[in-house]
Design an enzyme around this catalytic site. Structure first.
Site, short mmCIF file in Angstrom:
data_model
loop_
_atom_site.label_atom_id
_atom_site.label_comp_id
_atom_site.label_asym_id
_atom_site.label_seq_id
_atom_site.Cartn_x
_atom_site.Cartn_y
_atom_site.Cartn_z
N GLU A 33 -59.65 80.98 1.34
CA GLU A 33 -58.77 81.73 2.22
C GLU A 33 -59.65 82.78 2.90
O GLU A 33 -60.38 83.50 2.21
CB GLU A 33 -57.66 82.43 1.43
CG GLU A 33 -56.70 83.17 2.35
CD GLU A 33 -55.67 84.04 1.63
OE1 GLU A 33 -55.81 84.25 0.41
OE2 GLU A 33 -54.74 84.50 2.30
N ARG A 257 -62.94 78.14 -14.18
CA ARG A 257 -63.80 78.98 -13.37
C ARG A 257 -64.92 79.55 -14.25
O ARG A 257 -64.75 79.75 -15.45
CB ARG A 257 -63.01 80.11 -12.72
CG ARG A 257 -62.51 81.17 -13.70
CD ARG A 257 -62.00 82.41 -12.97
NE ARG A 257 -60.76 82.16 -12.26
CZ ARG A 257 -60.66 82.20 -10.94
NH1 ARG A 257 -61.70 82.48 -10.20
NH2 ARG A 257 -59.52 81.97 -10.36
N LYS A 267 -61.67 88.83 -6.72
CA LYS A 267 -61.70 89.45 -5.40
C LYS A 267 -61.07 90.85 -5.46
O LYS A 267 -61.56 91.78 -4.85
CB LYS A 267 -60.92 88.55 -4.44
CG LYS A 267 -61.49 88.52 -3.03
CD LYS A 267 -60.69 87.57 -2.16
CE LYS A 267 -61.34 86.23 -2.00
NZ LYS A 267 -60.56 85.31 -1.14
#
Length: 554
Positions: A33, A257, A267
């Site tokens: 994104e 992850r 983030k």
RNA sequence: UGGGUUAUGGUGUAACGGUAGCACAACAGAUUUUGAUUCUGUUUGUCUAGGUUCGAACCCUGGUAACCCAACCA
């Protein structure tokens, strides 16, 4: 003899698919994104997705998942593309979920016509209330029984901008009692009267992730859509849409992850570090962002090797930062130019060396002969590292101490005779005798020394600012500690010094990587100028001496 | 009190019913004009309790632990 490397679970799936002729070639995608900068976690995904289509026939798309206009911006699109290219990968097609908004709208209409979607007019709170909890089933909302015609009309009017943000949504009609919360009539479209960085003001309704991601995968004929573990519950919904819409059946696969010790990788947390000025910006060399690591001096190769060595699986993990450092040093050791710089200077005066005399000495530029040699000036007064002298030598001390002899790299063997101290007891200079016949390359002195140290000629040295970076956090996993992760920031993560550097370093360029002998790997900072040279320390060398000392102290 | 996912040395990852291997880390030694690199060696492991089997990290049953799921974020 080829070394058989075992396959990870995704490679096994792909090899089975290929062998069974389910596919002749595969298509993967990297779907960021565009709302922030890429970090090491993204690098794993990039190496995985692009790596798979390097290994197997097929290609990888770069697709921006830009379905939320309020958080996204072209600035991020550009930085993401730069980071992927820097890592050394090429995408087949540059695509945007927003390219498919028309198609997605048609898909929504299809669902409505099939009686599988309805316009909701409850508020977010009301919807949440009816949703139930993981242990209690939800309840149907009044709007659920709306007729197709009415839904069609309302949805059209949503698109036409007749309703304010938050007043209407489109929901899939699935099962409010489903054990998977995501299947309890998930929202698929919401109203946002907002400017989109690509579609401008064309739309005021935008699809949700679940009604955009799988659809985009399908439109692009993605064969293996790889995401992280937290999307596992979404897979059921992903498949439901594909099934009901009767579109190309992409498949979603999930992996864990990768987490790195002594840093954070979300983030949200990285953003806090930047906004609260714990670091200088997104590309601060202490940040685990791609841009930060690039500025720090990491090589793309080292990051790719790291991702490869770590592998890929489905369990929770925290990978030792030292593995990344190993990959970095391994690459740099093979490629970095050698040079000498003194970071914490102490004056050395050679008593028996002629005043004003300068010799031009030769020193190797790199790890092997192919790199050639360069000239370095030598004279009576030199700078050496303060830590290379001990007034009272420790056990197994190889360096300078009163009466001790040491070789200066590519120069002579010197014996330390005396030293000066100021009123505070700080050593200000050491005085040495040099042995002319011990000259590097033509040593006939017969003197054997254990230590060799780096140095810079005081009269010829240039100065530079050197930023020495250390880990950003004091603990392995800041996110799992009590309290705020920011309480565990390492206050000494940046140490700035003025260093003396050998003159040849004046010719350094931004792409050069250097090993300052015995001190580590360094590169020019992006803000460095000829008037004000700035080096960043990428990583130290391994230091068996310091490691040993630490152990005996404890 | 629901559903899902995962458990192999300090860390990461293999072993696909048949010798628990590899890498990092740590430690020891050799070489070294970088206490680096290189080379050699050492230490440390199958979450737990049962069961099936000639044989189980792997299959079965029961526990335990960790993570994810109730955003008009992705």
């Amino acid at each position: 003899m080829s070394e058989e490397k075992s396959l990870n679970f995704l490679e096994e799936i792909i090899e089975t698919d290929l062998a069974g002729r389910k596919y002749d070639s595969i298509v993967t995608r990297f779907p960021p994104e565009p709302n922030g900068y890429l970090h090491m976690g993204h690098a794993t995904s990039i190496c995985l997705n692009f790596g798979l289509t390097k290994k197997y026939p097929g290609y990888t798309n770069l697709r921006f998942d830009d379905t939320n206009p309020v958080t996204e911006d072209t600035e991020f699109v550009e930085s993401i593309k730069e980071d992927i290219k820097w890592l050394g990968f090429e995408w087949k097609h540059e695509l945007y979920a927003s390219d498919y908004f028309d198609t997605m709208y048609e898909y929504a209409v299809t669902l409505i016509n099939k009686g599988l979607a309805y316009v909701e007019d409850a508020t977010a709170e009301e919807i949440a209330k009816l949703k139930g909890t993981p242990t209690e089933p939800g309840k149907n909302s009044a709007a659920r029984s709306r007729l197709v015609a009415e839904n069609l009309d309302l949805f059209t009017r949503m698109k036409n901008g007749e309703f304010a943000d938050g007043t209407k949504t489109l929901r899939a009609k699935i099962d409010m009692a489903h054990t998977n919360m995501l299947m309890r009539d998930p929202l698929i479209y919401r109203i946002k009267h907002a400017h989109h960085h690509r579609t401008g003001n064309k739309w005021c309704i935008y699809p949700m992730y679940d009604f955009a991601h799988g659809q985009s995968d399908s439109i692009e004929n993605i064969t293996h859509s790889i995401c992280t573990l937290e999307f596992i519950p979404h897979r059921e919904l992903y498949n439901w849409f594909i099934d009901k819409l009767e579109i190309y059946p992409s498949h979603q696969y999930e992996f864990a992850r990768r987490n790195l010790s002594y840093t954070v990788m979300s983030k949200r947390k990285l953003k806090q570090l930047v906004e609260e000025k714990h670091v200088a910006g997104w590309d601060d060399p202490r940040m685990p962002t791609i841009s930060g690591m690039r500025r720090r001096g990491f090589t793309p190769q080292s990051i790719r090797t790291f991702c490869d060595k770590v592998g890929i699986a489905k369990r929770e993990n925290i990978i030792d930062f030292s593995l990344l450092e190993f990959c970095l040093r391994e690459d740099l050791n093979n490629t970095a130019l050698r040079a000498m710089a003194v970071l914490d200077p102490l004056k050395l005066i050679i008593s028996n060396y002629e005043n004003g005399k300068t010799e031009e000495l030769q020193s190797e530029n790199g790890p092997d002969e192919a790199y050639g040699t360069r000239t370095i000036p030598f004279s009576k007064e030199l700078w050496i590292e303060r830590e290379d002298f001990m007034e009272v030598p420790a056990k197994k001390w190889f360096r300078f101490a009163p009466g001790a002899s040491v070789r200066l790299k590519s120069a002579y063997i010197l014996r330390c005779d005396t030293f000066d101290k100021d009123e505070n007891g700080k050593v200000t200079a050491i005085h040495c005798t040099y042995f002319p016949e011990s000259k590097s390359g033509s040593d006939t002195s017969g003197i054997a020394v254990k230590g060799t140290i780096h140095w810079v000629s005081a009269a010829h040295a240039a100065t530079a600012q050197v930023n020495m970076y250390d880990r950003l956090f004091k603990v392995e996993n800041p996110s799992s500690e009590d309290g705020d992760f920011k309480d565990y920031i390492n206050p000494d993560s940046l140490h700035v010094v003025q260093a003396y550097i050998e003159p040849s370093l004046l010719k350094a360029t931004p792409t050069d990587r250097f090993q300052f002998l015995r001190k580590g790997y360094f590169c020019l900072d992006k803000e460095s100028t000829p008037e004000h040279i700035i080096f960043n320390r990428t990583v130290t060398l391994k230091d068996a001496w310091m490691a040993g000392k630490k152990n005996t102290n404890e």
